[in-house]
Design a protein around this motif. Structure first.
Motif, PDB file in Angstrom:
ATOM      1  N   LYS A  33      -4.836 -28.903  -0.629  1.00 19.95           N
ATOM      2  CA  LYS A  33      -3.669 -29.639  -0.422  1.00 19.95           C
ATOM      3  C   LYS A  33      -3.507 -30.689   0.337  1.00 19.95           C
ATOM      4  O   LYS A  33      -2.229 -31.366   0.856  1.00 19.95           O
ATOM      5  CB  LYS A  33      -1.971 -28.479  -0.349  1.00 19.95           C
ATOM      6  N   ILE A  57      -9.491 -20.682  -5.051  1.00 18.65           N
ATOM      7  CA  ILE A  57      -7.730 -19.566  -5.048  1.00 18.65           C
ATOM      8  C   ILE A  57      -8.811 -17.928  -4.558  1.00 18.65           C
ATOM      9  O   ILE A  57      -9.553 -17.623  -5.028  1.00 18.65           O
ATOM     10  CB  ILE A  57      -7.528 -19.044  -6.295  1.00 18.65           C
ATOM     11  N   ASP A  61      -1.521 -15.030  -8.746  1.00 19.32           N
ATOM     12  CA  ASP A  61      -0.613 -15.372  -7.616  1.00 19.32           C
ATOM     13  C   ASP A  61      -0.865 -17.109  -7.405  1.00 19.32           C
ATOM     14  O   ASP A  61      -0.329 -18.129  -7.870  1.00 19.32           O
ATOM     15  CB  ASP A  61       0.143 -15.089  -6.203  1.00 19.32           C
ATOM     16  N   GLN A  62      -2.281 -17.495  -7.098  1.00 16.99           N
ATOM     17  CA  GLN A  62      -1.726 -18.886  -6.563  1.00 16.99           C
ATOM     18  C   GLN A  62      -2.137 -19.802  -7.663  1.00 16.99           C
ATOM     19  O   GLN A  62      -2.087 -21.106  -7.846  1.00 16.99           O
ATOM     20  CB  GLN A  62      -3.134 -18.981  -5.329  1.00 16.99           C
ATOM     21  N   HIS A  64      -0.376 -20.224 -10.254  1.00 19.38           N
ATOM     22  CA  HIS A  64       0.718 -21.133 -10.198  1.00 19.38           C
ATOM     23  C   HIS A  64       1.500 -21.937  -9.241  1.00 19.38           C
ATOM     24  O   HIS A  64       2.477 -22.578  -9.594  1.00 19.38           O
ATOM     25  CB  HIS A  64       1.884 -19.989 -10.246  1.00 19.38           C
ATOM     26  N   ASP A  65       0.572 -21.818  -8.622  1.00 18.13           N
ATOM     27  CA  ASP A  65       0.748 -23.447  -7.658  1.00 18.13           C
ATOM     28  C   ASP A  65       0.090 -24.269  -8.323  1.00 18.13           C
ATOM     29  O   ASP A  65       0.072 -25.942  -8.204  1.00 18.13           O
ATOM     30  CB  ASP A  65       0.061 -23.162  -6.255  1.00 18.13           C
ATOM     31  N   PHE A  66      -0.285 -24.490  -9.344  1.00 18.64           N
ATOM     32  CA  PHE A  66      -1.671 -25.885  -9.383  1.00 18.64           C
ATOM     33  C   PHE A  66      -1.321 -25.872 -10.693  1.00 18.64           C
ATOM     34  O   PHE A  66      -0.978 -26.752 -11.650  1.00 18.64           O
ATOM     35  CB  PHE A  66      -2.589 -25.070  -9.142  1.00 18.64           C
ATOM     36  N   GLU A  68       0.888 -24.991 -15.078  1.00 18.04           N
ATOM     37  CA  GLU A  68       1.762 -25.176 -15.526  1.00 18.04           C
ATOM     38  C   GLU A  68       1.312 -25.102 -17.072  1.00 18.04           C
ATOM     39  O   GLU A  68       0.946 -24.969 -17.224  1.00 18.04           O
ATOM     40  CB  GLU A  68       2.674 -26.444 -15.239  1.00 18.04           C
ATOM     41  N   ARG A  92      -2.297 -29.043 -14.916  1.00 16.81           N
ATOM     42  CA  ARG A  92      -1.939 -29.039 -13.340  1.00 16.81           C
ATOM     43  C   ARG A  92       0.125 -29.737 -13.635  1.00 16.81           C
ATOM     44  O   ARG A  92       0.813 -29.392 -14.716  1.00 16.81           O
ATOM     45  CB  ARG A  92      -2.010 -30.405 -13.464  1.00 16.81           C
ATOM     46  N   LYS A  93       0.401 -28.744 -12.256  1.00 12.72           N
ATOM     47  CA  LYS A  93       1.957 -29.099 -11.689  1.00 12.72           C
ATOM     48  C   LYS A  93       1.414 -30.514 -11.360  1.00 12.72           C
ATOM     49  O   LYS A  93       0.631 -30.748 -10.818  1.00 12.72           O
ATOM     50  CB  LYS A  93       1.709 -28.123 -11.071  1.00 12.72           C
ATOM     51  N   VAL A  96       0.269 -30.856  -8.007  1.00 10.47           N
ATOM     52  CA  VAL A  96      -1.077 -31.111  -7.835  1.00 10.47           C
ATOM     53  C   VAL A  96      -1.256 -32.344  -7.413  1.00 10.47           C
ATOM     54  O   VAL A  96      -1.222 -33.494  -8.017  1.00 10.47           O
ATOM     55  CB  VAL A  96      -1.796 -30.398  -8.683  1.00 10.47           C
ATOM     56  N   GLY A 125      -6.100 -20.793   2.727  1.00 12.33           N
ATOM     57  CA  GLY A 125      -4.689 -21.083   1.118  1.00 12.33           C
ATOM     58  C   GLY A 125      -6.107 -21.965   0.655  1.00 12.33           C
ATOM     59  O   GLY A 125      -7.342 -22.211   0.761  1.00 12.33           O
TER      60      GLY A 125
END
Ligand code: AMP
Ligand code: MG
Length: 309
Positions: A33, A57, A61-62, A64-66, A68, A92-93, A96, A125
């Protein structure tokens, strides 16, 4: 320079890069990040900016940070194969970093199966971690290989020799049909049996920018052995054999006797050792009459990239 886990965590938190062990090959890790940290990875490796990185990762769960619009198949694959040598390409979200994905609308993600890597990522992270070689060279499978490419200044978290020896399988789930962009130890057959649907094998290199660049090349030239050639004692040539029996092999030859797991584990180390010992060419037995084995597609893929055309 060898650093301990605590130091590696603090370096990554400070935006620095550290070579870390994974089960496949060593990665050059930086905070996924932090754009400056990711830029440092590209600069250190001399990696072309159009070659995106894999986000590593430590928990599902992680994802979903990157990513979609994650298909259920992705979650099932993650459940079954993670932590493990399978990289998933997903939509990608927007958040990112562009530098991570080289501006693509997809992102590559995996969870490495290595206790040290997982402990590190739990604290720092997610990290991006391309193979820790200088761009174009064979991927490092032990800390010595990293010192060969960068000298002693680059921080290395020592996890000994890597287990798999070649990079992860890359599976594109961002559109149908699903496609293998890079073969690895988890085979197309295993994945398509698990998902209960056919998976294609990308051969045109249309989607994975990395496959277009020079890769996995030792200084020695790599060529396929002409099977009519005999294996001779030589200071110039190193032979890698796996199937056909040859009488009285000289010291400048290794024979894997159909142990393809060992072949994959040692391939890059043999490339680098041949360079260190001053061999100017590496001749590899082709796979024409060998038995079928799930790793052979991946092994041929890596050798084809190293072969001097
Ligand atoms: P490395 O980490 O050096 O083993 O290389 C990562 C591989 O994943 C390269 O072949 C990249 O081109 C590929 N890759 C990473 N992100 C993507 C993406 N979003 N789409 C397709 N391929 C990708
Ligand atoms: Mg690489």
């Amino acid at each position: 320079m060898i650093v301990d886990l605590k130091k590696a965590i603090s370096l990554i938190r400070d935006g620095d890069v550290v070579a870390i062990p994974t089960e496949t090959v060593y990665g050059l890790a930086g905070d996924a990040k932090n754009a400056l940290a990711v830029q440092k990875i590209f600069n250190t490796k001399g990696r072309p900016a159009d070659n995106p990185l894999i986000v590593h990762i430590s928990s599902i769960d992680q994802l979903h940070d990157f990513a979609e619009s994650i298909p259920d198949d992705a979650l099932q694959l993650a459940d079954k194969f993670w932590p493990g040598p399978l990289t998933l390409i997903l939509k990608r979200k927007p958040a990112v970093l562009d530098i991570v994905t080289a501006g693509l609308d997809t992102v590559a993600i995996r969870m490495p199966n290595h206790p040290i890597a997982l402990k590190l990522i739990q604290k720092t992270g997610p990290v991006t971690a391309p193979s820790a070689n200088r761009s174009g060279k064979p991927s490092p499978t032990n800390p010595e290989h990293i010192k060969q490419d960068y000298g002693t200044n680059l921080p290395i978290l020592d996890g000994g020799k890597t287990d798999v020896g070649i990079e992860s399988t890359v599976l594109d789930l961002s559109e149908l049909p699903y496609r293998i962009l890079r073969p690895g130890v988890i085979s197309k057959e295993e994945l398509s049996t698990f998902l209960g649907q056919p998976i294609e094998r990308e051969t045109a290199n249309r989607k994975s920018p990395g496959t277009r660049h020079t890769h996995y090349k030792p200084t020695a030239s790599v060529k396929w052995l002409d099977e009519r050639q005999s294996i001779i004692k030589s200071h110039k040539t190193f032979y890698i054999l796996h199937h056909k029996e040859f009488a009285n092999l000289p010291e400048n030859a290794i024979h894997f006797r159909e142990n393809y797991q060992e072949f994959a584990r040692l391939l890059y180390d043999l490339y680098r050792t041949a360079d260190q010992k001053g061999f100017s060419q590496i001749l590899i037995e082709p796979f024409t009459n060998s038995p079928s084995h799930p790793l052979i597609d991946a092994i041929i893929n890596r050798i084809q990239h190293s072969v001097n055309k």
